[in-house]
Write a protein that holds these residues in place. Structure first.
Motif, PDB file in Angstrom:
ATOM      1  N   LEU A 187       0.810  -1.229   0.000  1.00  0.00           N
ATOM      2  CA  LEU A 187       0.000   0.000   0.000  1.00  0.00           C
ATOM      3  C   LEU A 187       0.841   1.275   0.000  1.00  0.00           C
ATOM      4  O   LEU A 187       0.288   2.378   0.128  1.00  0.00           O
ATOM      5  CB  LEU A 187      -0.937   0.002   1.219  1.00  0.00           C
ATOM      6  CG  LEU A 187      -2.151  -0.919   1.110  1.00  0.00           C
ATOM      7  CD1 LEU A 187      -2.852  -1.077   2.462  1.00  0.00           C
ATOM      8  CD2 LEU A 187      -3.143  -0.369   0.078  1.00  0.00           C
ATOM      9  N   ALA A 188       2.150   1.124  -0.182  1.00  0.00           N
ATOM     10  CA  ALA A 188       3.047   2.297  -0.073  1.00  0.00           C
ATOM     11  C   ALA A 188       2.566   3.465  -0.946  1.00  0.00           C
ATOM     12  O   ALA A 188       2.518   4.614  -0.492  1.00  0.00           O
ATOM     13  CB  ALA A 188       4.471   1.896  -0.434  1.00  0.00           C
ATOM     14  N   ALA A 189       2.188   3.175  -2.192  1.00  0.00           N
ATOM     15  CA  ALA A 189       1.779   4.272  -3.091  1.00  0.00           C
ATOM     16  C   ALA A 189       0.472   4.916  -2.598  1.00  0.00           C
ATOM     17  O   ALA A 189       0.266   6.125  -2.745  1.00  0.00           O
ATOM     18  CB  ALA A 189       1.603   3.744  -4.510  1.00  0.00           C
ATOM     19  N   ALA A 190      -0.397   4.104  -2.005  1.00  0.00           N
ATOM     20  CA  ALA A 190      -1.652   4.663  -1.462  1.00  0.00           C
ATOM     21  C   ALA A 190      -1.339   5.590  -0.287  1.00  0.00           C
ATOM     22  O   ALA A 190      -1.906   6.685  -0.177  1.00  0.00           O
ATOM     23  CB  ALA A 190      -2.582   3.530  -1.015  1.00  0.00           C
ATOM     24  N   TYR A 191      -0.402   5.179   0.575  1.00  0.00           N
ATOM     25  CA  TYR A 191      -0.056   6.031   1.721  1.00  0.00           C
ATOM     26  C   TYR A 191       0.475   7.383   1.237  1.00  0.00           C
ATOM     27  O   TYR A 191       0.189   8.414   1.840  1.00  0.00           O
ATOM     28  CB  TYR A 191       0.962   5.352   2.649  1.00  0.00           C
ATOM     29  CG  TYR A 191       0.367   4.188   3.445  1.00  0.00           C
ATOM     30  CD1 TYR A 191      -0.748   4.365   4.260  1.00  0.00           C
ATOM     31  CD2 TYR A 191       0.923   2.920   3.381  1.00  0.00           C
ATOM     32  CE1 TYR A 191      -1.296   3.310   4.979  1.00  0.00           C
ATOM     33  CE2 TYR A 191       0.384   1.852   4.097  1.00  0.00           C
ATOM     34  CZ  TYR A 191      -0.727   2.050   4.888  1.00  0.00           C
ATOM     35  OH  TYR A 191      -1.273   1.011   5.595  1.00  0.00           O
ATOM     36  N   GLU A 192       1.228   7.380   0.131  1.00  0.00           N
ATOM     37  CA  GLU A 192       1.726   8.670  -0.399  1.00  0.00           C
ATOM     38  C   GLU A 192       0.539   9.575  -0.730  1.00  0.00           C
ATOM     39  O   GLU A 192       0.568  10.774  -0.470  1.00  0.00           O
ATOM     40  CB  GLU A 192       2.598   8.459  -1.643  1.00  0.00           C
ATOM     41  CG  GLU A 192       3.973   7.861  -1.341  1.00  0.00           C
ATOM     42  CD  GLU A 192       4.713   8.593  -0.199  1.00  0.00           C
ATOM     43  OE1 GLU A 192       4.704   9.836  -0.179  1.00  0.00           O
ATOM     44  OE2 GLU A 192       5.268   7.898   0.680  1.00  0.00           O
ATOM     45  N   GLN A 193      -0.517   8.977  -1.290  1.00  0.00           N
ATOM     46  CA  GLN A 193      -1.716   9.784  -1.603  1.00  0.00           C
ATOM     47  C   GLN A 193      -2.389  10.272  -0.321  1.00  0.00           C
ATOM     48  O   GLN A 193      -2.884  11.390  -0.249  1.00  0.00           O
ATOM     49  CB  GLN A 193      -2.705   8.967  -2.428  1.00  0.00           C
ATOM     50  CG  GLN A 193      -2.191   8.674  -3.833  1.00  0.00           C
ATOM     51  CD  GLN A 193      -3.297   8.084  -4.712  1.00  0.00           C
ATOM     52  OE1 GLN A 193      -4.420   8.561  -4.734  1.00  0.00           O
ATOM     53  NE2 GLN A 193      -2.958   7.025  -5.423  1.00  0.00           N
TER      54      GLN A 193
END
Ligand code: PAF
Length: 326
Positions: free
Chosen positions: A303-309
């Motif tokens: 979920l790393a990319a989601a956390y950036e959002q």
């Protein structure tokens, strides 16, 4: 507004009796689940407490099982004053009060005690006050428990198992981002359509806490349950500004204190279903798996990319403060 809602959409009925002995105000309360659910139990407790404290001057009329429409429609009804009260999930809340979305971030809370502490503390209470800005009165945070994934394809062991899974999500941008990032095919849908869509195979699965999976009899339409606990699911007790502004301070206290009692009842229900629900669902034929500690870490990493959002949409310091809360 749907037909049911329109037919129910009359202003609170204030009935004056000859001699002025008693005036009763009707409080239409809408919620998505059955009377025997955590919402029904909480609504009942809220009613009892308010009726006792106001000597019956407020008369609750229940519309369970989405009787007034989906959650978005019900919140809109409360906002315009055609519905007086609701107990509602965070599903569509961030469309009304964007800051509520922070609580929808996956793997934010460790356990129920952590979530309850944050929601009852200054962070949760500050966000409740923001409902005032959009014409809603939020009296307390309730909850549903942690959300888990059910489907008809198989138990989920690792993030790769999410690939292409047609998963109904709430109409919640934070959840949709998470499932898109995991490679699933999230299908946002209002709750009243979900059982039919599962029966027809339009979607493979859905995600909800044990409280919902049991009270909505999802075992009848879903074969596999994965205890993913991927996100905590708050609920909120709302009343309409129109009702609120017409109340005396004493009646406001009755509603506030009744809401607190309702939350205690709701949390008691959740505690019970968290301990007994899995066995009940297994007995109803569900095949049940649970994410291992390693798999949970793998989901968080995926979920790393989601956390950036999320960090771009919500104050990162606030997210870290919530995670660090004891
Ligand atoms: O999944 C949802 O939309 C919600 O959790 C539900 C079942 C309507 C309860 O608020």
């Amino acid at each position: 507004m749907n037909i049911l809602m329109r037919s129910a959409a009359v202003a609170a009925i204030t009935i004056g009796f000859a001699g002025g002995a008693l005036a009763q105000t009707e409080v239409k309360i809408g919620y998505a689940l059955a009377p025997a659910s955590h919402y029904g139990v909480a609504a009942e407790k809220w009613q009892e407490a308010v009726e006792a404290a106001t000597e019956g001057r407020y008369m609750f009329r229940h519309f369970p099982s989405s009787g007034l429409g989906g959650e978005r429609e019900v919140v809109e009804g409360v906002q315009i004053g055609t519905i007086e009260a609701t107990i509602v999930s965070s599903g569509t809340l961030s469309n009304f009060v964007p800051d509520t979305g922070v609580f929808d971030i996956p793997f934010l809370f460790r356990d129920l005690a952590h979530a309850r502490g944050v929601l009852d503390g200054p962070i949760g209470q500050e966000i409740l006050e923001k409902f005032d800005d959009v014409g809603l009165v939020a009296l307390a945070w309730g909850e549903q428990g942690f959300r888990h994934i059910t489907n008809n394809r198989g138990v989920i062991d690792e993030p790769g198992d999410m690939a292409g899974l047609k998963l109904r999500t709430m109409e919640n941008p934070v959840h949709i981002t998470a499932f898109q990032t995991l490679g699933a095919a999230p299908t946002p849908m209002a709750w009243p359509e979900v059982i039919g869509a599962l029966q027809q195979g339009v979607i493979d699965g859905q995600e909800n806490p044990l409280s919902v999976i049991t009270s909505a009899n999802l075992a009848e339409v879903q074969k596999y349950l994965t205890l993913s606990g991927h996100v905590y699911s708050p609920a909120v007790l709302l009343v309409s500004r129109q009702l609120w502004d017409g109340m005396s301070d004493a009646d406001k206290d009755a509603f506030r204190e009744g809401a607190a009692e309702a939350v205690t009842a709701m949390r008691g229900f959740i505690d019970e279903v968290e301990s007994s629900g899995i066995e009940r669902l297994r007995a109803q034929g569900m095949e049940i798996g649970e994410l291992s500690a390693e798999a949970r870490t793998a989901f968080q990493e995926a979920l790393a990319a989601a956390y950036e959002q999320y960090y771009a949409s919500y104050d990162r310091a606030l997210i870290e403060q919530i995670i660090a809360a004891e």
